[in-house]
Design an enzyme around this catalytic site. Structure first.
Site, short mmCIF file in Angstrom:
data_model
loop_
_atom_site.label_atom_id
_atom_site.label_comp_id
_atom_site.label_asym_id
_atom_site.label_seq_id
_atom_site.Cartn_x
_atom_site.Cartn_y
_atom_site.Cartn_z
N ASP A 46 -21.81 -1.68 15.25
CA ASP A 46 -23.16 -1.80 15.80
C ASP A 46 -23.08 -2.68 17.04
O ASP A 46 -22.00 -3.12 17.44
CB ASP A 46 -24.15 -2.38 14.76
CG ASP A 46 -23.64 -3.65 14.11
OD1 ASP A 46 -22.90 -4.43 14.79
OD2 ASP A 46 -23.96 -3.89 12.93
N GLY A 73 -9.89 1.63 12.15
CA GLY A 73 -9.78 2.13 10.80
C GLY A 73 -9.74 1.06 9.74
O GLY A 73 -10.74 0.47 9.36
N GLY A 74 -8.52 0.80 9.21
CA GLY A 74 -8.38 -0.11 8.09
C GLY A 74 -8.61 0.59 6.77
O GLY A 74 -8.96 1.78 6.71
N ASP A 111 -4.70 -0.95 18.10
CA ASP A 111 -3.87 -0.88 16.90
C ASP A 111 -4.40 0.25 16.03
O ASP A 111 -5.57 0.25 15.65
CB ASP A 111 -3.94 -2.21 16.15
CG ASP A 111 -3.10 -2.22 14.89
OD1 ASP A 111 -1.87 -2.19 15.01
OD2 ASP A 111 -3.67 -2.27 13.78
N ASP A 113 -4.74 1.88 12.66
CA ASP A 113 -4.62 1.48 11.25
C ASP A 113 -5.23 2.58 10.38
O ASP A 113 -6.26 2.40 9.74
CB ASP A 113 -5.32 0.14 11.03
CG ASP A 113 -4.99 -0.47 9.67
OD1 ASP A 113 -4.25 0.16 8.90
OD2 ASP A 113 -5.49 -1.56 9.39
N GLU A 115 -5.04 4.59 7.19
CA GLU A 115 -4.45 4.40 5.86
C GLU A 115 -4.86 5.55 4.92
O GLU A 115 -5.86 5.43 4.23
CB GLU A 115 -4.86 3.06 5.30
CG GLU A 115 -4.45 1.88 6.19
CD GLU A 115 -4.77 0.51 5.60
OE1 GLU A 115 -4.86 0.38 4.37
OE2 GLU A 115 -4.94 -0.42 6.39
N TYR A 116 -4.03 6.68 4.89
CA TYR A 116 -2.72 6.86 5.47
C TYR A 116 -2.58 8.31 5.91
O TYR A 116 -3.13 9.20 5.27
CB TYR A 116 -1.61 6.57 4.44
CG TYR A 116 -1.68 5.20 3.82
CD1 TYR A 116 -1.38 4.06 4.56
CD2 TYR A 116 -2.06 5.06 2.49
CE1 TYR A 116 -1.43 2.79 3.98
CE2 TYR A 116 -2.12 3.79 1.92
CZ TYR A 116 -1.81 2.66 2.64
OH TYR A 116 -1.88 1.43 2.08
N MET A 182 2.80 -3.52 7.17
CA MET A 182 1.95 -4.16 6.17
C MET A 182 2.81 -4.41 4.93
O MET A 182 2.65 -3.75 3.90
CB MET A 182 0.72 -3.31 5.89
CG MET A 182 -0.21 -3.20 7.08
SD MET A 182 -1.75 -2.30 6.74
CE MET A 182 -1.16 -0.59 6.74
N TRP A 321 -2.48 -10.76 7.83
CA TRP A 321 -3.85 -10.48 7.44
C TRP A 321 -4.30 -11.63 6.57
O TRP A 321 -3.75 -11.85 5.52
CB TRP A 321 -3.94 -9.16 6.66
CG TRP A 321 -5.36 -8.84 6.33
CD1 TRP A 321 -6.08 -9.25 5.23
CD2 TRP A 321 -6.27 -8.08 7.14
NE1 TRP A 321 -7.37 -8.81 5.30
CE2 TRP A 321 -7.50 -8.08 6.47
CE3 TRP A 321 -6.15 -7.42 8.36
CZ2 TRP A 321 -8.62 -7.43 6.98
CZ3 TRP A 321 -7.27 -6.77 8.86
CH2 TRP A 321 -8.48 -6.77 8.17
#
Length: 343
Positions: A46, A73-74, A111, A113, A115-116, A182, A321
């Site tokens: 936002d 992402g994440g 980056d 990220d 998953e996956y 990770m 992290w």
């Protein structure tokens, strides 16, 4: 290799307030987490999130060496990635949108990220074998669009299935600046047996480790200086764990863990915990026999050894992290930085 060349990369999910508690002279990269797909373009959650990110960018005035990046992402944040990145047109539109954001808002790179790719990640999220080649095509589109002035890094699972199936390592190696392994959550919230969630070395009881992932990449011909290993500023915890082996490699029920900043208060003898060290794995853990609770986590000791390992193998650096998990005195970052600079 000069100590100054080693990356120390911190992921960050906060709102950009209270940043004065951190010494950013000890970091090389700060990675804002997360941005998401808005259709086939990159987007912030936002308007408030854009302002949060701008607070990080403002750090560059005082810390001009600091690279500020966006992470896409994440865990749970890449549900449409498999479908959207299946299309060459979508990949190109996405790449152009990233360049626009970096030009107009600011930042040093992206980056990835996801998953996956190609294997099951977050429950219910689509995946397919073609994700592997589509990921390579995505990275290529980003590099062609962003040129060499922007950073592209990849957050990669540190476990065998990801390493073997998700990415074409030889294809992406020339295109990215680093793979951020990770090498934590190697036992995770879905695990019904305890173990070390972020060990440096494999043992007879647990193959998955930082070293296991690094050796895979080196054996695959991936450049050592583009491998960044991971540290965890949080614990994984199980309850209903029998005392055999002080709770290691026993069945249990996963429950929420703690930030590193909370560990010293909770995991101490006065609260019934034994603080333990696995010499072979180079990993810390704790067990409470009365409560039958087992915890696994990184400590300044373990991240010091991880940083030393990076130097010994000529790797690219260490990431973690996440930054807000550190103690108020910065014990974890200080341990990494002290070992980084040691001759």
């Amino acid at each position: 290799m000069s100590p100054d060349s080693l990356a120390v990369m911190g992921y960050y999910t906060g709102d950009g307030r209270g940043l004065e508690r951190y010494d950013f002279n000890k970091l090389t990269h700060l990675i804002y987490s997360f941005v998401y797909l808005d259709g086939n373009k990159v987007g912030f959650r936002d308007e408030a999130a854009i302002e949060d990110y701008r607070r990080l960018l403002a750090l560059k005035t005082r810390y001009p060496h600091l690279k500020i990046m966006l992470a896409l992402g994440g865990w749970g944040g890449c549900e449409p990635c498999s479908d959207v990145f299946s299309s060459a047109e979508n990949r190109q539109t996405f790449a152009r949108s990233v360049k626009t954001v970096l030009n107009e808002v600011g930042g040093d790179g992206l980056d990835l990220d996801w998953e996956y790719p190609a294997i099951e990640g977050h429950p219910g999220h689509p995946y397919k074998p073609e994700d592997r080649e589509n990921f390579t095509a995505l990275v290529r589109a980003l590099r062609n669009t962003l040129g060499q002035d922007y950073l592209i890094t990849v957050a990669a699972g540190g476990f065998d299935e990801f390493l073997e199936k998700s990415l074409d390592w030889k294809a992406i190696a020339p295109l990215i600046n680093s793979v951020n392994l990770m090498s934590y959550d190697l036992v995770n919230g879905f695990s019904t047996v305890t173990g070390h969630h972020t060990p440096l070395y494999s043992t007879a009881e647990q193959k998955q480790s930082t070293d296991n992932a690094v050796r895979f990449l080196l054996d695959a011909g991936f450049p050592a200086n583009k491998i960044v290993i991971g540290a965890a500023f949080y614990s994984r915890v199980w309850e209903e764990v029998e005392k055999t082996g002080n709770g290691r490699f026993q069945t249990g029920k996963h429950v929420p863990g703690l930030r590193y900043s909370q560990l010293a208060t909770e995991y101490r003898p006065e609260n019934g915990y034994q603080l333990l060290w696995d010499q072979k794995a180079a990993a810390a853990y704790a067990y409470n026999a009365e409560k039958q609770r087992y915890a696994t986590f990184d400590t300044p000791r373990s991240v010091t050894l991880k940083t030393r390992y990076v130097k010994e193998l000529g790797l690219g650096g260490i990431m973690f992290w996440e930054l807000p998990g550190d103690s108020d005195d910065g014990a974890m970052v200080n341990a990494i930085y002290t070992e980084k600079m040691a001759r």
